[in-house]
Design a protein around this motif. Structure first.
Motif, short mmCIF file in Angstrom:
data_model
loop_
_atom_site.label_atom_id
_atom_site.label_comp_id
_atom_site.label_asym_id
_atom_site.label_seq_id
_atom_site.Cartn_x
_atom_site.Cartn_y
_atom_site.Cartn_z
N VAL A 8 0.84 -1.20 0.00
CA VAL A 8 0.00 0.00 0.00
C VAL A 8 0.87 1.25 0.00
O VAL A 8 0.62 2.19 -0.76
CB VAL A 8 -0.97 0.00 1.21
N TYR A 9 1.92 1.25 0.82
CA TYR A 9 2.82 2.41 0.88
C TYR A 9 3.49 2.66 -0.46
O TYR A 9 3.57 3.80 -0.93
CB TYR A 9 3.87 2.20 1.97
N ASN A 11 2.55 1.64 -3.51
CA ASN A 11 1.67 1.86 -4.66
C ASN A 11 0.74 3.05 -4.51
O ASN A 11 0.17 3.51 -5.50
CB ASN A 11 0.86 0.59 -4.93
N TYR A 12 0.56 3.53 -3.31
CA TYR A 12 -0.28 4.71 -3.08
C TYR A 12 0.56 5.69 -2.28
O TYR A 12 0.34 5.91 -1.09
CB TYR A 12 -1.57 4.33 -2.34
N GLY A 15 -1.11 9.22 0.91
CA GLY A 15 -2.22 8.56 1.58
C GLY A 15 -3.58 8.91 1.01
O GLY A 15 -4.49 8.09 0.99
N CYS A 18 -4.98 6.72 -1.89
CA CYS A 18 -5.40 5.35 -1.58
C CYS A 18 -6.92 5.24 -1.69
O CYS A 18 -7.66 6.11 -1.21
CB CYS A 18 -4.95 5.00 -0.16
N LEU A 24 -9.84 -1.10 -1.87
CA LEU A 24 -8.47 -1.53 -1.63
C LEU A 24 -8.43 -3.04 -1.40
O LEU A 24 -7.54 -3.73 -1.89
CB LEU A 24 -7.88 -0.78 -0.44
N ASN A 49 -6.21 5.46 10.05
CA ASN A 49 -6.99 6.57 9.49
C ASN A 49 -7.73 7.33 10.58
O ASN A 49 -7.74 8.56 10.60
CB ASN A 49 -7.96 6.07 8.44
N TRP A 150 2.89 8.46 6.12
CA TRP A 150 2.02 8.32 4.94
C TRP A 150 0.62 8.82 5.25
O TRP A 150 0.00 9.52 4.44
CB TRP A 150 2.03 6.85 4.53
N SER A 151 0.10 8.49 6.44
CA SER A 151 -1.26 8.88 6.79
C SER A 151 -1.41 10.38 6.94
O SER A 151 -2.51 10.92 6.76
CB SER A 151 -1.71 8.18 8.07
#
Length: 174
Positions: A8-9, A11-12, A15, A18, A24, A49, A150-151
């Motif tokens: 996830v990190y 490819n997106y 944040g 995503c 997802l 999140n 990332w978030s």
């Protein structure tokens, strides 16, 4: 679970790019991750999140740090003050046992280096406590720190990123 988080990190990158968790989930299934790993990662990401949104809402303005009128409104709306420079974070016995000395030492290193502010440290601790492993592997903690950055839509400093992505097994001692 951590393989899914790394995917996830990577490819997106941001944040906010995503997709929603149900979309997802379908994408991760199509890539080939197992259902149990996907479910664990999605539950973990949902907690991340929620923590990031609640923290961003409660962050005081710069004027609040200096003791201006924003502090009073921050206390009224969020119930907490910004951390004082003289404050001390004491880790509970459960946190000490779950994270272990290497992970807690790494968190302390990041915090003392000025790259992990208190609000992000608390999210790292929350998400680390929600992660499997007893004690939590240092490499897994590094993934958690990356996901917290990332978030917030932030990219860590290049040297910090290098430290987070470095594999110590391949280091050669001089």
């Amino acid at each position: 679970m951590f393989e899914v988080l790394v995917y996830v990190y990577e490819n997106y990158w941001q944040g906010d790019a995503c997709p929603e968790l149900h979309q997802l989930s379908r994408k991760l299934t199509a890539v080939g991750f197992e259902a149990e790993e996907i479910q664990a990662a999605l539950v973990w990401l949902n907690g991340l999140n929620i923590a990031a949104q609640n923290t961003q809402i409660g962050l005081p303005d710069e004027a609040g740090v200096t003791g201006g009128p924003v502090v009073k409104s921050t206390i009224a709306t969020t119930g907490f003050l910004p951390q004082s420079a003289a404050s001390l974070r004491v880790y509970s016995v459960a946190e000490q046992e779950h994270l272990g000395a290497p992970a807690l030492g790494f968190v302390s290193f990041l915090e003392s280096s000025g790259v992990l502010p208190p609000h992000m440290r608390e999210i790292v601790m929350d998400r680390a406590m929600a992660a499997p492993g007893d004690p939590l592997a240092l490499d897994d903690l590094k993934i958690i720190v990356l996901m917290v950055y990332w978030s917030f839509g932030e990219e860590p400093d290049a040297l910090v990123l290098d430290e987070l992505c470095d594999d110590a097994d391949f280091r050669i001692a001089h």
